[in-house]
Enzyme design. Sequence first.
Site, PDB file in Angstrom:
ATOM      1  N   ASP A 108      13.046  -2.553  -1.282  1.00 41.19           N
ATOM      2  CA  ASP A 108      13.178  -2.173  -2.687  1.00 41.19           C
ATOM      3  C   ASP A 108      14.243  -1.085  -2.865  1.00 41.19           C
ATOM      4  O   ASP A 108      14.799  -0.578  -1.885  1.00 41.19           O
ATOM      5  CB  ASP A 108      11.821  -1.699  -3.253  1.00 41.19           C
ATOM      6  CG  ASP A 108      11.125  -0.665  -2.370  1.00 41.19           C
ATOM      7  OD1 ASP A 108      11.754  -0.138  -1.431  1.00 41.19           O
ATOM      8  OD2 ASP A 108       9.943  -0.384  -2.618  1.00 41.19           O
ATOM      9  N   HIS A 153       0.622   0.223  -5.332  1.00 44.51           N
ATOM     10  CA  HIS A 153       1.774  -0.681  -5.303  1.00 44.51           C
ATOM     11  C   HIS A 153       2.253  -0.948  -3.869  1.00 44.51           C
ATOM     12  O   HIS A 153       2.005  -0.175  -2.946  1.00 44.51           O
ATOM     13  CB  HIS A 153       2.921  -0.182  -6.207  1.00 44.51           C
ATOM     14  CG  HIS A 153       3.714   0.980  -5.694  1.00 44.51           C
ATOM     15  ND1 HIS A 153       4.539   1.721  -6.511  1.00 44.51           N
ATOM     16  CD2 HIS A 153       3.837   1.544  -4.464  1.00 44.51           C
ATOM     17  CE1 HIS A 153       5.124   2.662  -5.799  1.00 44.51           C
ATOM     18  NE2 HIS A 153       4.715   2.574  -4.559  1.00 44.51           N
ATOM     19  N   ASN A 179      -0.816   4.290  -6.695  1.00 42.23           N
ATOM     20  CA  ASN A 179      -1.405   3.334  -7.644  1.00 42.23           C
ATOM     21  C   ASN A 179      -1.658   1.971  -6.987  1.00 42.23           C
ATOM     22  O   ASN A 179      -1.942   1.002  -7.667  1.00 42.23           O
ATOM     23  CB  ASN A 179      -0.478   3.163  -8.851  1.00 42.23           C
ATOM     24  CG  ASN A 179       0.900   2.649  -8.442  1.00 42.23           C
ATOM     25  OD1 ASN A 179       1.161   2.436  -7.261  1.00 42.23           O
ATOM     26  ND2 ASN A 179       1.780   2.453  -9.406  1.00 42.23           N
TER      27      ASN A 179
HETATM   28  C1  F6R Z   1       9.236   2.433  -0.389  1.00 43.34           C
HETATM   29  C2  F6R Z   1       8.189   1.631  -1.020  1.00 43.34           C
HETATM   30  C3  F6R Z   1       7.011   2.252  -1.674  1.00 43.34           C
HETATM   31  C4  F6R Z   1       6.280   3.232  -0.743  1.00 43.34           C
HETATM   32  C5  F6R Z   1       5.011   3.780  -1.388  1.00 43.34           C
HETATM   33  C6  F6R Z   1       4.366   4.844  -0.519  1.00 43.34           C
HETATM   34  O1  F6R Z   1      10.244   1.587   0.137  1.00 43.34           O
HETATM   35  O2  F6R Z   1       8.299   0.443  -1.040  1.00 43.34           O
HETATM   36  O3  F6R Z   1       6.142   1.245  -2.095  1.00 43.34           O
HETATM   37  O4  F6R Z   1       5.956   2.566   0.451  1.00 43.34           O
HETATM   38  O5  F6R Z   1       5.293   4.318  -2.635  1.00 43.34           O
HETATM   39  O6  F6R Z   1       5.222   5.930  -0.407  1.00 43.34           O
HETATM   40  P1  F6R Z   1       4.949   7.114   0.627  1.00 43.34           P
HETATM   41  O7  F6R Z   1       4.985   6.515   1.974  1.00 43.34           O
HETATM   42  O8  F6R Z   1       6.062   8.098   0.397  1.00 43.34           O
HETATM   43  O9  F6R Z   1       3.595   7.651   0.283  1.00 43.34           O
END
Ligand code: F6R
Length: 242
Positions: free
Chosen positions: A67, A138, A136
């Site tokens: 992403d 995602h 959330n």
């Molecule tokens: C990043 C991504 C996001 C993160 C998620 C968790 O490429 O795809 O979905 O994996 O927001 O972020 P962290 O690891 O910073 O808690």
Amino acid sequence: MAIKIFRDYERLSQEAADEIISLVKHKPRAVLCLATGDTPRLAYEILVEKANAEKVDFSAVTFIALDEWVGIPPDNAGSCFFFLHNNIFKPLGIQAEQTHLFDALSNDLPSECAKMDFVIHKKGGIDLILVGVGMNGHVGFNEPGVAAALKTHVAELDATTQLVGQKYFNQSTALKLGITLGLDHFMQSRKALMLASGKKKAEVMRLALEGPVTTAVPASIIRKHPDGTVMLDEDAASLLKA
Ligand code: F6R
């Protein structure tokens, strides 16, 4: 789906790094899709260290972006591009031809999406996708309520993602849209690793693993993945019943 619980973040990261290395040893032309963010940071550090020490050959591996923040240039330290370059590509000596990343500044985002779908198809699919989980629920920028059948698409980022995402940037940054692989890509990947670490992820992981499988909590979809592994440290697993 398997759930693996590790005593701490270090052990979890070690195992995630080992999974990637053993795949590349076994399949030097592997297609990898690796998330950015805080969660996999140590896994990538260990990966680079081990791969270089053991001279694992990454020269035929393909890297697919998961992403990107729309409108954020690649030289911004908060971009996924910057993260991947600095934490993985540069230290492993990965060539530009091996990487397929999003142009988040493109004024034709639909064609960026189509290009990524085409690359994934042409490469024969993703061998291993490693994702983190948002506060959330995602996965990538597949936000709550996303359609499970989507491939690469532009997503309106929900309020939590816009707010939490500020942690990656040096100054307050408008984060309205993301470009992301879809849950369909996640489910079609031959192997899926989902990492979560820390107490702050405990509630969302409880919802993902013990609530209903629903795109209201996109991470829950891993429970339907034929070769999905959720890797948690004890803190992230602390609200699980089992
Ligand atoms: C990043 C991504 C996001 C993160 C998620 C968790 O490429 O795809 O979905 O994996 O927001 O972020 P962290 O690891 O910073 O808690």
